[in-house]
Design a protein around this motif. Structure first.
Motif, PDB file in Angstrom:
ATOM      1  N   ARG A  63     -19.093 -16.820 -39.715  1.00 38.57           N
ATOM      2  CA  ARG A  63     -19.948 -18.159 -39.128  1.00 38.57           C
ATOM      3  C   ARG A  63     -21.014 -17.267 -38.305  1.00 38.57           C
ATOM      4  N   ASP A 106     -20.584 -21.806 -34.924  1.00 35.79           N
ATOM      5  CA  ASP A 106     -19.179 -21.526 -35.660  1.00 35.79           C
ATOM      6  C   ASP A 106     -19.330 -22.565 -37.281  1.00 35.79           C
ATOM      7  N   ASP A 107     -20.249 -23.008 -37.521  1.00 36.64           N
ATOM      8  CA  ASP A 107     -20.640 -23.098 -39.095  1.00 36.64           C
ATOM      9  C   ASP A 107     -20.457 -21.669 -39.256  1.00 36.64           C
ATOM     10  N   THR A 108     -20.267 -21.920 -40.597  1.00 33.21           N
ATOM     11  CA  THR A 108     -20.180 -20.621 -41.317  1.00 33.21           C
ATOM     12  C   THR A 108     -21.449 -20.733 -42.569  1.00 33.21           C
ATOM     13  N   TYR A 110     -21.582 -32.362 -34.512  1.00 37.59           N
ATOM     14  CA  TYR A 110     -22.987 -31.555 -35.086  1.00 37.59           C
ATOM     15  C   TYR A 110     -22.027 -31.247 -36.823  1.00 37.59           C
ATOM     16  N   PRO A 111     -23.217 -31.615 -37.563  1.00 46.20           N
ATOM     17  CA  PRO A 111     -24.739 -30.807 -37.556  1.00 46.20           C
ATOM     18  C   PRO A 111     -25.329 -32.643 -37.266  1.00 46.20           C
ATOM     19  N   ALA A 152     -19.823 -33.906 -41.604  1.00 41.70           N
ATOM     20  CA  ALA A 152     -18.863 -33.229 -40.243  1.00 41.70           C
ATOM     21  C   ALA A 152     -17.628 -33.671 -40.314  1.00 41.70           C
ATOM     22  N   ARG A 181     -17.757 -18.919 -46.572  1.00 39.85           N
ATOM     23  CA  ARG A 181     -16.230 -19.992 -45.782  1.00 39.85           C
ATOM     24  C   ARG A 181     -15.877 -18.853 -44.479  1.00 39.85           C
ATOM     25  N   ILE A 183     -26.735 -27.498 -35.359  1.00 38.36           N
ATOM     26  CA  ILE A 183     -25.759 -26.784 -35.608  1.00 38.36           C
ATOM     27  C   ILE A 183     -25.031 -25.963 -34.932  1.00 38.36           C
ATOM     28  N   ARG A 184     -23.705 -25.757 -35.076  1.00 40.93           N
ATOM     29  CA  ARG A 184     -22.822 -25.578 -34.895  1.00 40.93           C
ATOM     30  C   ARG A 184     -22.515 -23.812 -34.555  1.00 40.93           C
ATOM     31  N   ASP A 241     -21.312 -22.971 -44.924  1.00 39.90           N
ATOM     32  CA  ASP A 241     -21.512 -24.932 -44.660  1.00 39.90           C
ATOM     33  C   ASP A 241     -23.132 -24.854 -43.602  1.00 39.90           C
TER      34      ASP A 241
END
Length: 231
Positions: free
Chosen positions: A82, A33-35, A122-123, A219, A79, A30-31, A38
């Protein structure tokens, strides 16, 4: 060079569904910077849940999640938070709870921090074991009871009826009527449906391909990833 210099870090997260043996788990990249929002949807996808119930994350003693009108409310907007904002270190753990009646508890652990690779979306789920329980089945103990029933209570009478019909079909002579060969069609149909229902429940099976297809849709902003929830 296949790595992106300015891309966010990639978190390798391990999701373990507590209270079930043999374990149900997933490993997902997972990135950073995903929240939190997410992460909620990613968990729903990889465990084949349908977002039909309330949820919450418990991270360092604080609760996070996506609130619903008239129900759960959270102080911060999921949202806008991060994963990188928590500055997790490897082996950091936190909790995700879903469906407060059945109370599915997921332990989330950061296994490693990686660099992103060019061309990879990603993810992505890179490993996992066993199917997740179906919605509204009663919780971990009820689900393990379902698995025991699946293993110990085979539909022998239904299988025997189908076998008898097949034997008559094989041994039938040309002049015999179909009804005489097949026998009670209603009973045969019921036997077939019982066997189909038994074989459709496969708690030992986890298929990554459909999960990753939905993760890719998520994504890319393709709303088709929600299709299973609406069926």
């Amino acid at each position: 060079m296949d790595e992106i210099d300015n891309a966010p870090e990639i978190f390798q997260l391990h999701f373990l569904l507590r209270g079930i043996n043999p374990p149900v788990w997933r490993r997902v990249l997972i990135r950073s910077d995903d929240t939190i929002a997410d992460l909620h949807y990613i968990l729903q996808i990889v465990f084949r849940w349908t977002d039909s119930h309330l949820h919450r994350f418990v991270i360092r003693g604080k609760e996070y999640g996506i609130g619903r009108s008239g129900c759960t409310a959270f102080r911060t907007d999921a949202r806008l938070i991060r994963l990188a904002d928590f500055h997790f270190r490897p082996n950091a753990r936190f909790l995700y709870e879903y469906d407060f009646r059945d109370l599915w508890q997921h332990q989330i652990r950061l296994e490693a921090v990686r660099r992103a690779h060019a061309g990879r979306i990603y993810p992505v789920c890179i490993a996992g074991a066993r199917a997740a329980p179906p919605e509204d089945c009663g919780g971990p103990w009820a689900y393990m009871g379902m698995m025991d029933h699946q293993e110990l209570d085979l539909p022998w009478d239904a299988l025997e009826r189908i076998d008898n019909v097949l034997q008559r079909v094989v041994n039938a002579k040309g002049h015999e009527k179909a009804g005489d060969v097949l026998g009670d069609l209603g009973a045969l149909h019921e036997a077939i449906e019982r066997v189909k229902a038994h074989t459709a429940f496969r708690p030992d099976r986890f298929e990554r391909r459909p999960v990753n297809q939905r993760l890719r849709q998520y994504a890319e902003g393709n709303v088709a990833w929600r299709q299973e929830w609406e069926e």
